[in-house]
Design an enzyme around this catalytic site. Structure first.
Site, mmCIF file in Angstrom:
data_model
loop_
_atom_site.group_PDB
_atom_site.id
_atom_site.type_symbol
_atom_site.label_atom_id
_atom_site.label_comp_id
_atom_site.label_asym_id
_atom_site.label_seq_id
_atom_site.Cartn_x
_atom_site.Cartn_y
_atom_site.Cartn_z
ATOM 1 N N ASN A 400 0.822 -1.201 0.000
ATOM 2 C CA ASN A 400 0.000 0.000 0.000
ATOM 3 C C ASN A 400 0.860 1.258 0.000
ATOM 4 O OD1 ASN A 400 -1.941 1.980 0.371
ATOM 5 N ND2 ASN A 400 -3.193 0.717 1.711
ATOM 6 N N ASP A 401 1.457 1.581 1.144
ATOM 7 C CA ASP A 401 2.226 2.826 1.245
ATOM 8 C C ASP A 401 3.397 2.875 0.268
ATOM 9 O OD1 ASP A 401 0.603 3.714 3.308
ATOM 10 O OD2 ASP A 401 1.814 2.693 4.821
ATOM 11 N N THR A 402 3.984 1.710 -0.035
ATOM 12 C CA THR A 402 5.181 1.686 -0.882
ATOM 13 C C THR A 402 4.867 1.934 -2.349
ATOM 14 O OG1 THR A 402 4.943 -0.707 -1.071
ATOM 15 C CG2 THR A 402 6.450 0.120 0.623
ATOM 16 N N SER A 441 0.748 3.062 7.437
ATOM 17 C CA SER A 441 0.991 4.409 7.950
ATOM 18 C C SER A 441 -0.310 5.162 8.182
ATOM 19 C CB SER A 441 1.864 5.186 6.968
ATOM 20 O OG SER A 441 1.126 5.452 5.798
#
Lengths: 479, 102
Positions: A400-402, A441
């Site tokens: 997701n965040d990456t 996050s």
């Protein structure tokens, strides 16, 4: 040959085997043999260390039998427990296990420091030697911090402790605990000349352990890999220092090699996450972000798993961006089965690994290796990011965040500036995702709302099975 | 034991300095795919602390020291054995493609 000579020879052999083994571990081709080589070094050193029984101090001679039994029993229990736990731990839980074993090493260094500080003053001893006791206390301090801090890191990653621990005045409380710890340590060295009453010594280690807890509790799960790596370096330094205290060069070399290697690894990790080490330790991730994000434009467009699978079957080039969610769903094996189908249909398939994919840098590589994915189709972010624009399909599984383009564009986002995989540049993006939640996050992902993105909702393992079936039925009936 | 040379502060500093460069050089060249096994491998290497704990325990003179020594050896042994097992398990899995690469 005196026992001391054999011990010394065994230690220099161990130091050589450690360095040579670590060197071999730096390439995937020789890595396995590297750990085995280092293992032999450890075995030789531990066996030789029991020859110390021939050289104990006069004061310890009456206690030697009990001491030897204590040491042998503890060794047997420690080895059996760790062997058993290390064999059975799941690959997904590897980061917390590494944290746990590392903390134990820090605790061992702290125990050595405590025993040195508890020894009574003897004729011709080190009484008043500031360097000797200064190093003892400092090594004990960082060893104890590493022990309690790693335990907290383990508990957090293992989800035994949920959430973080923040309140106003946290910095002040942590600062006070640190000052008290340093104060007692300083008193032991400078005022007591290394021979403080046992209660003071115990108090010093209690304070140091407490400081490790206080220091680690406020740090969020996303930053934990950096913290574990930092404590790994701490333990290394602590071991090196206690090696000096015990006049043992093998401990000094092994400890310092790990201390510097661990420091470098910590800096590399922090850089990959776009965080500075001091930022990780002294500030809170996500404390300000998350709430003040703009409205997302567009909508999330779902697509059927089978249709997505067939589209990939007819693509020329597919890049897969896996994340920890893949491993949580235990879908690596099914994913690789799907990849093999695509390869059989002459699709060029590559894996793109973000430096912090998984719970620790390199963790995703381990998880893919477990499923049998060969390491030469797995690429690091720097090596593959330029290829996304040539890819027909990029598929994100459990990450997701990456892969959030907000890291490139949205200055108000807490992940702004973090390097990401450029999946959004592929002609078509599929995102396999359980539901509509946010990432680790807590940040909303712009990628999901892009025109060229389609969402494949569902459990990653079931999604993979549907994709495999769709492609198989196509190839089976089509020709 | 009397003839055993004592490491002075400066000799210790030389050892520390060279060891620090060694560690830096080894890790600096490791591809990031191996970062987790390497962290675990370096974690194993500092398990050598168990040797120091054994030494200190053998020289214990009070029950308190023996108790602390017990934990020191226990924890150090766990560090060494656990670090070895998990590192070996991880590295054992890394395999290249079958010959038909292209």
């Amino acid at each position: 040959m005196s026992p001391q000579f054999i011990v010394d020879a065994a230690f220099i052999a161990a130091a050589f085997l450690f360095i040579y083994g670590l060197k071999r571990m730096s390439s995937p081709v020789t890595a396995r043999s590297g750990i085995v080589v280092a293992g032999w070094g450890m075995l030789v050193a531990v066996l030789a260390s029991f020859l110390y029984t021939f050289g104990v101090t006069e004061a310890a001679k009456p206690h030697l039998t009990v001491n030897a039994i204590v040491a042998a029993t503890a060794l047997a229990i420690g080895v059996s427990w760790a062997w058993w736990s290390g064999k059975k731990v799941a690959m997904t839980a590897m980061p917390q296990m590494v944290a746990l074993y590392n903390g134990m090493g820090g605790g061992s260094a702290a125990a050595i420091a405590a025993m040195v500080l508890l020894q009574p003053a003897v004729e011709g001893g080190h009484s008043g030697d500031l360097l000797h006791y200064g190093v003892t206390v400092f090594g004990g301090l960082i060893g104890a911090i590493s022990l309690s801090g790693s335990l907290i890191a383990w508990a957090k990653l293992d989800e035994r402790i949920k959430g973080t621990w923040r309140y106003t005045g946290l910095q002040a409380v942590n600062g006070t605990v640190m000052l008290i710890t340093l104060g007692i340590g300083g008193w032991i060295v400078f005022a007591a000349g290394g021979h403080a009453p046992p209660m003071i010594v115990v108090g010093f280690f209690m304070a140091a352990l407490l400081f490790g807890v206080f220091m680690t509790m406020p740090i969020g799960g996303a930053d934990m890999p950096v913290v574990i790596s930092l404590y790994n370096a701490f333990t290394g330094l602590a071991v090196g220092m206690e090696g000096y205290v015990l006049q043992n060069p093998a401990l000094m070399i092994a400890g310092m090699v790990v201390g510097s290697a661990g420091t470098l690894l910590t800096l590399l990790m922090a850089k990959a996450m776009n965080r500075s080490v001091s930022n990780v330790i002294f500030s809170n991730f996500g404390a300000t972000g998350g709430e003040e994000q703009g409205e997302m434009k567009g909508a999330m467009k779902p697509i059927d798993a089978g249709d997505a699978g067939i589209q990939m079957r007819y693509a020329q080039k597919v890049i897969i961006a896996p994340g920890y969610g893949l491993a949580v769903a235990q879908a690596q094996h099914k994913l690789f089965e799907f990849v093999k189908l695509l390869q059989a249909a002459d699709v060029d398939v590559k894996f793109a690994i973000h430096p912090v994919a998984g719970r620790m840098p390199g963790h995703m590589n381990v998880l893919l290796a477990e499923a049998g994915v060969p390491y030469d189709i797995i690429y690091d972010m720097e090596d593959i990011n330029a290829e996304f624009k040539e890819a027909d399909v990029a598929i994100v599984v459990g990450a997701n965040d990456t892969v959030n383009p907000a890291a490139r564009t949205n200055k108000s986002s807490p992940i702004y500036g973090m390097p990401i995989l450029n999946v959004d540049m592929a002609k078509q993006v599929f995102v396999v995702k359980r539901g509509q939640g946010k990432g680790y996050s807590g940040v909303e992902n712009e990628l999901f709302f892009k025109d060229n993105t389609n969402m494949v909702y569902g459990d990653a393992q079931k999604v993979m099975v549907s994709m495999i079936q769709a492609v198989k039925s196509l190839d089976g009936g089509g020709h | 034991m009397e003839a055993h040379t004592v490491l002075t502060g400066f000799v210790a500093l030389y050892i520390f300095m060279l060891a620090a460069f060694t560690g830096y050089e080894i890790i600096g060249r490791v591809p990031s795919i191996l970062h987790t096994p390497l962290m675990s491998g370096s974690n194993f290497v500092h398990g050598i602390v168990v040797v120091g704990a054994i030494y200190a325990t053998l020289n214990a003179t009070t029950a308190l020291e023996q108790a602390i020594g017990f934990f020191g050896v226990l924890l150090g042994a766990g560090n060494a054995a656990g670090g070895y097992v998990v590192t070996e398990r991880m590295l054992e899995m890394f395999k290249p493609s079958d010959k038909k690469k292209g």
